[in-house]
Design a protein around this motif. Structure first.
Motif, mmCIF file in Angstrom:
data_model
loop_
_atom_site.group_PDB
_atom_site.id
_atom_site.type_symbol
_atom_site.label_atom_id
_atom_site.label_comp_id
_atom_site.label_asym_id
_atom_site.label_seq_id
_atom_site.Cartn_x
_atom_site.Cartn_y
_atom_site.Cartn_z
ATOM 1 N N UNK A 1 0.809 -1.225 0.000
ATOM 2 C CA UNK A 1 0.000 0.000 0.000
ATOM 3 C C UNK A 1 0.842 1.275 0.000
ATOM 4 N N UNK A 2 2.042 1.233 0.594
ATOM 5 C CA UNK A 2 2.855 2.437 0.697
ATOM 6 C C UNK A 2 3.399 2.969 -0.609
ATOM 7 N N UNK B 1 -1.821 3.507 -7.721
ATOM 8 C CA UNK B 1 -3.194 3.927 -7.444
ATOM 9 C C UNK B 1 -3.667 3.176 -6.207
ATOM 10 N N UNK B 2 -4.496 3.828 -5.409
ATOM 11 C CA UNK B 2 -4.892 3.214 -4.148
ATOM 12 C C UNK B 2 -5.812 2.010 -4.336
ATOM 13 N N UNK B 3 -6.646 2.045 -5.357
ATOM 14 C CA UNK B 3 -7.492 0.891 -5.651
ATOM 15 C C UNK B 3 -7.953 0.969 -7.103
ATOM 16 N N UNK C 1 -2.579 -3.407 -8.229
ATOM 17 C CA UNK C 1 -3.152 -2.515 -7.214
ATOM 18 C C UNK C 1 -3.632 -3.347 -6.022
ATOM 19 N N UNK C 2 -3.395 -2.887 -4.787
ATOM 20 C CA UNK C 2 -3.677 -3.727 -3.608
ATOM 21 C C UNK C 2 -5.146 -4.078 -3.420
ATOM 22 N N UNK C 3 -6.046 -3.200 -3.907
ATOM 23 C CA UNK C 3 -7.481 -3.417 -3.689
ATOM 24 C C UNK C 3 -8.250 -3.157 -4.978
ATOM 25 N N UNK D 1 -7.942 1.721 5.473
ATOM 26 C CA UNK D 1 -6.695 1.016 5.203
ATOM 27 C C UNK D 1 -5.541 2.006 4.996
ATOM 28 N N UNK D 2 -5.833 3.075 4.266
ATOM 29 C CA UNK D 2 -4.770 4.036 3.929
ATOM 30 C C UNK D 2 -4.604 5.137 4.971
#
Length: 446
Positions: free
Chosen positions: A342-343, A347-349, A400-402, A441-442
């Motif tokens: 995530x770090x 892109x966040x998701x 992407x993590x999510x 999460x972020x």
């Protein structure tokens, strides 16, 4: 960002020239394109991750009290002759001449250049301690550049240089850098193990390199398995507190961890048998204390407050910013593609619309996109008129993590699907709860 408006040249075929996972996936995910041997153009997705890593490095350098500068990529050979390294450095140095016949070089490292800056402006112990650093492109003319950004000729690197009055002060700077690096790597989702190393052409007796364990690492490493249980975590360290920094250094270096270059079989044999480990490792940084090697040869002297002019004690500290992308992928991937921590995720998701053109699905995706953006997050919305399999394949490849998946069937029940790229686990949630979970999460990630 809407994927229909983004430049993401994903490759369907496996590149034949890619020998390791990170090189293959960076090409397939449209992150880089080779310009010539060992030299790459950074495409939008790769450039975003490069900037994420760079930002973390800058933030942690500032936290440690270090000051950013920017030095040129082209240096005069005369400075290197002063230090005695010009002829000794070897063929990795790219030597050139300008139109006036002056001998120049493309920076492989910058000890001489930063020492020249220091000696021109600092004359008193009152201005010490001082650590200057930059993040800049470097060039080393590798005989066989390979493995993509892991062993290229042109690379992006953070190089820092400390100037201190005494050896004791300089060793505190050394410890401070080790602590700073531990925090830096953990923020990127990596466990980088400090290992006693060889100083090479930089010089000096005290040096540690940081290695990430990965099957494709170039170095063989020998270590006590207890070291992999250590975490820097959320501990707050006063970087001016010498005892605190020394304690962290001892905690993370007291257990045996060496590369094959400095391996001591007798010390390794002393480790309990159930804790002995051998593996491969990727170097992602190194710190050095080299005393007065450069300050003496180049006349970097200060008044010590007692009427004496003394050479300053120095050290240097590097992090391979571009190499870290490859190291992260080598440490975090599966057979479908990259898995970004995530770090550092670009892109966040991701938002996947299973039925682009369906009024309800389009509206739900637009609402998710707006909600995430309003919270300061950056989603990648796959709004292309593509089949679902192609959309999932792209999301898996770019890592992407999510992922939030939106389709008519789920919307009839008032839910969307939230999927973790790392575990593959999915859950159905109302759209607003999916947004809240992503935001949570972020929340704790700087």
């Amino acid at each position: 960002m809407r994927l229909s408006r983004y430049f993401l040249p994903v490759l369907k075929e496996t590149p034949r020239e890619a020998q390791i996972v990170s090189h293959r996936y960076m090409l397939q995910a449209g992150m880089i394109k080779q310009a010539s041997a060992g030299i790459y153009s950074w495409l939008p997705l790769g450039f975003k991750v490069l900037r994420k890593i760079e930002d973390i490095v800058h933030e942690e350098q500032a936290r440690a009290g270090h000051i950013a500068i920017q030095m040129p990529t082209i240096q005069s050979a005369d400075l290197w002759r002063e230090s005695g390294r010009y002829d000794a450095y070897g063929e990795e140095m790219l030597r050139i001449k300008d139109r006036g016949g002056r001998e120049m070089l493309f920076t492989p490292t910058a000890e001489e250049l930063v020492t020249d800056i220091f000696r021109a402006h600092v004359t008193s112990y009152k201005d010490l301690p001082l650590t200057l650093y930059q993040i800049q492109w470097k060039f080393r003319d590798e005989v066989r550049p390979r493995f993509g950004v892991m062993r290229g000729r042109e690379f992006y690197m953070k190089d820092g240089y400390n100037f201190d009055l005494t050896k004791e002060d300089a060793l505190h700077a050394y410890n401070r850098h080790l602590v700073s690096y531990l925090r830096t790597y953990e923020r990127m989702g990596l466990q980088a193990i400090p290992m006693r190393a060889d100083s090479g052409p930089i010089g000096g007796d005290d040096t540690h390199e940081f290695l990430v364990l990965a099957d494709t690492g170039e170095s063989e490493v020998f270590y006590d398995s207890e070291i992999t249980d250590l975490k820097f975590g959320d501990r707050e360290i006063d970087y001016d507190d010498q005892a605190a920094c020394q304690a962290v250094l001892e905690e993370f270096t007291s257990r045996y961890a060496r590369t094959d270059e400095t391996h001591d079989q007798a010390l390794f044999d002393a480790i309990p048998e159930d804790r002995k480990r051998t593996a491969r490792g990727i170097e992602v940084g190194q710190i050095f204390y080299f005393g007065t090697k450069y300050s003496e040869s180049m006349g970097a002297l200060v008044d010590d407050g007692k009427g004496n002019k003394v050479p300053v004690h120095m050290g240097s500290h590097g992090i391979g910013v571009s190499r870290l992308l490859g190291a992260i992928i080598e440490a975090s991937h599966d057979d479908k593609g990259i898995i970004w921590p995530e770090g550092v995720t670009p892109f966040h998701c991701g938002i996947v619309n299973l039925k682009t053109g369906d009024a309800e699905a389009d509206a739900a995706c637009e609402a998710l996109y707006a909600s995430l953006t309003a919270l300061g997050l950056e989603p990648l919305y796959d709004d292309r008129d593509e089949r679902a399999g192609a959309k999932f394949g792209t999301m898996d490849m770019i890592g992407l993590p999510w992922r939030i998946t939106v389709g008519p069937r789920g919307l009839k029940n008032g839910v969307v699907e939230l999927t973790s790229r790392r575990t593959g686990e999915s859950e159905e949630l109302p759209p607003e709860e999916a947004v809240a979970k992503i935001a949570k999460i972020y929340e704790g990630i700087a």
